[in-house]
Structures are given as C-alpha cells and as structure tokens.
Design a protein around this motif. Structure first.
Motif, PDB file in Angstrom:
ATOM      1  N   THR A 265      35.943 -61.160  -8.355  1.00  0.00           N
ATOM      2  CA  THR A 265      36.853 -62.253  -8.711  1.00  0.00           C
ATOM      3  C   THR A 265      37.999 -61.722  -9.565  1.00  0.00           C
ATOM      4  O   THR A 265      39.162 -62.074  -9.348  1.00  0.00           O
ATOM      5  CB  THR A 265      36.095 -63.368  -9.458  1.00  0.00           C
ATOM      6  N   ILE A 266      37.679 -60.858 -10.502  1.00  0.00           N
ATOM      7  CA  ILE A 266      38.715 -60.256 -11.347  1.00  0.00           C
ATOM      8  C   ILE A 266      39.680 -59.446 -10.484  1.00  0.00           C
ATOM      9  O   ILE A 266      40.899 -59.545 -10.631  1.00  0.00           O
ATOM     10  CB  ILE A 266      38.082 -59.383 -12.449  1.00  0.00           C
TER      11      ILE A 266
ATOM     12  N   LEU B 109      42.263 -64.213 -18.870  1.00  0.00           N
ATOM     13  CA  LEU B 109      41.204 -64.520 -17.904  1.00  0.00           C
ATOM     14  C   LEU B 109      40.495 -65.825 -18.265  1.00  0.00           C
ATOM     15  O   LEU B 109      40.197 -66.631 -17.383  1.00  0.00           O
ATOM     16  CB  LEU B 109      40.186 -63.378 -17.843  1.00  0.00           C
ATOM     17  N   ARG B 110      40.236 -66.024 -19.533  1.00  0.00           N
ATOM     18  CA  ARG B 110      39.626 -67.294 -19.967  1.00  0.00           C
ATOM     19  C   ARG B 110      40.535 -68.468 -19.606  1.00  0.00           C
ATOM     20  O   ARG B 110      40.073 -69.510 -19.146  1.00  0.00           O
ATOM     21  CB  ARG B 110      39.364 -67.273 -21.471  1.00  0.00           C
TER      22      ARG B 110
ATOM     23  N   TYR C 205      41.990 -61.798  -8.611  1.00  0.00           N
ATOM     24  CA  TYR C 205      43.074 -62.306  -9.459  1.00  0.00           C
ATOM     25  C   TYR C 205      44.189 -61.267  -9.564  1.00  0.00           C
ATOM     26  O   TYR C 205      45.366 -61.605  -9.536  1.00  0.00           O
ATOM     27  CB  TYR C 205      42.570 -62.646 -10.861  1.00  0.00           C
TER      28      TYR C 205
ATOM     29  N   LYS D 210      38.888 -74.356 -13.303  1.00  0.00           N
ATOM     30  CA  LYS D 210      37.715 -75.231 -13.410  1.00  0.00           C
ATOM     31  C   LYS D 210      38.032 -76.606 -13.990  1.00  0.00           C
ATOM     32  O   LYS D 210      37.526 -77.609 -13.500  1.00  0.00           O
ATOM     33  CB  LYS D 210      36.635 -74.558 -14.250  1.00  0.00           C
TER      34      LYS D 210
ATOM     35  N   ARG E 131      40.414 -69.156 -15.846  1.00  0.00           N
ATOM     36  CA  ARG E 131      39.178 -69.863 -15.493  1.00  0.00           C
ATOM     37  C   ARG E 131      39.252 -71.335 -15.889  1.00  0.00           C
ATOM     38  O   ARG E 131      38.817 -72.206 -15.148  1.00  0.00           O
ATOM     39  CB  ARG E 131      37.970 -69.198 -16.160  1.00  0.00           C
TER      40      ARG E 131
ATOM     41  N   LEU F 186      32.576 -62.288 -19.809  1.00  0.00           N
ATOM     42  CA  LEU F 186      33.129 -63.590 -19.442  1.00  0.00           C
ATOM     43  C   LEU F 186      32.343 -64.291 -18.334  1.00  0.00           C
ATOM     44  O   LEU F 186      32.717 -65.380 -17.912  1.00  0.00           O
ATOM     45  CB  LEU F 186      34.593 -63.433 -19.016  1.00  0.00           C
ATOM     46  N   ASP F 187      31.283 -63.650 -17.857  1.00  0.00           N
ATOM     47  CA  ASP F 187      30.460 -64.201 -16.776  1.00  0.00           C
ATOM     48  C   ASP F 187      31.312 -64.509 -15.539  1.00  0.00           C
ATOM     49  O   ASP F 187      31.298 -65.611 -15.000  1.00  0.00           O
ATOM     50  CB  ASP F 187      29.704 -65.447 -17.245  1.00  0.00           C
ATOM     51  N   ILE F 188      32.090 -63.508 -15.141  1.00  0.00           N
ATOM     52  CA  ILE F 188      32.947 -63.583 -13.956  1.00  0.00           C
ATOM     53  C   ILE F 188      32.587 -62.393 -13.069  1.00  0.00           C
ATOM     54  O   ILE F 188      32.402 -61.286 -13.570  1.00  0.00           O
ATOM     55  CB  ILE F 188      34.447 -63.487 -14.330  1.00  0.00           C
ATOM     56  N   ALA F 189      32.526 -62.604 -11.784  1.00  0.00           N
ATOM     57  CA  ALA F 189      32.228 -61.505 -10.864  1.00  0.00           C
ATOM     58  C   ALA F 189      33.360 -60.478 -10.887  1.00  0.00           C
ATOM     59  O   ALA F 189      34.539 -60.839 -10.979  1.00  0.00           O
ATOM     60  CB  ALA F 189      32.046 -62.035  -9.450  1.00  0.00           C
TER      61      ALA F 189
ATOM     62  N   ALA G  88      33.537 -58.459 -16.917  1.00  0.00           N
ATOM     63  CA  ALA G  88      32.779 -59.360 -16.048  1.00  0.00           C
ATOM     64  C   ALA G  88      31.542 -59.898 -16.771  1.00  0.00           C
ATOM     65  O   ALA G  88      31.271 -61.105 -16.730  1.00  0.00           O
ATOM     66  CB  ALA G  88      32.380 -58.629 -14.767  1.00  0.00           C
TER      67      ALA G  88
END
Length: 74
Positions: A24-25, A54-55, A28, A62, A58, A18-21, A15
């Motif tokens: 959120t992970i 994951l990248r 997914y 996005k 995203r 990758l600056d993901i909550a 998290a």
C-alpha cells in the motif's frame, strides 16, 4: 536509523508502526501522493514527516472518503 540528526525509518518499520501494508505504501508512492527519499541503493527511507503524511492519507481515505485522485488534487 539516524542520518544527520534526523530519525529515518525503512519501509517495513513504517508498515508495522502504522499498520499499513508495504505494498500500500509503495502504491501511494507510484500514484504520486507520497514522495519518498531513497538511498543510493534505492532503499526507501522515511522521516517522521513522511509518517505524519501517511497518517493523513489514511485519515483522508478512511474518514473523509477521498480516493487517490481526490488526495492528489489537494
């Protein structure tokens, strides 16, 4: 964390990296677009390949404007 010459990461590390909550992970994973290995105690462990996926997820959300169902169909 290293396991059999592979680099493994815990969910908090992923998290931050990758600056993901974290939630959120987990979402997914619940939605079936991220398959994560777990330890015997149920802790999620991520490989570099998981981070790359994951990248990609995203980016698809996005930049390509795909939703979860669209990603699931890929």
């Amino acid at each position: 964390m290293k396991k059999q010459n592979k680099q493994w990461y815990r969910i908090g590390e992923v998290a931050r990296k990758l600056d993901i909550a974290v939630e959120t992970i987990r979402m997914y994973e619940r939605e079936g677009i991220l398959l994560i290995e777990k330890t015997a105690t149920g802790q999620r462990i991520f490989t570099n390949e998981d981070l790359n996926w994951l990248r990609c997820i995203r980016k698809l959300i996005k930049e390509e404007r795909l939703n979860i169902e669209g990603i699931r169909r890929l």
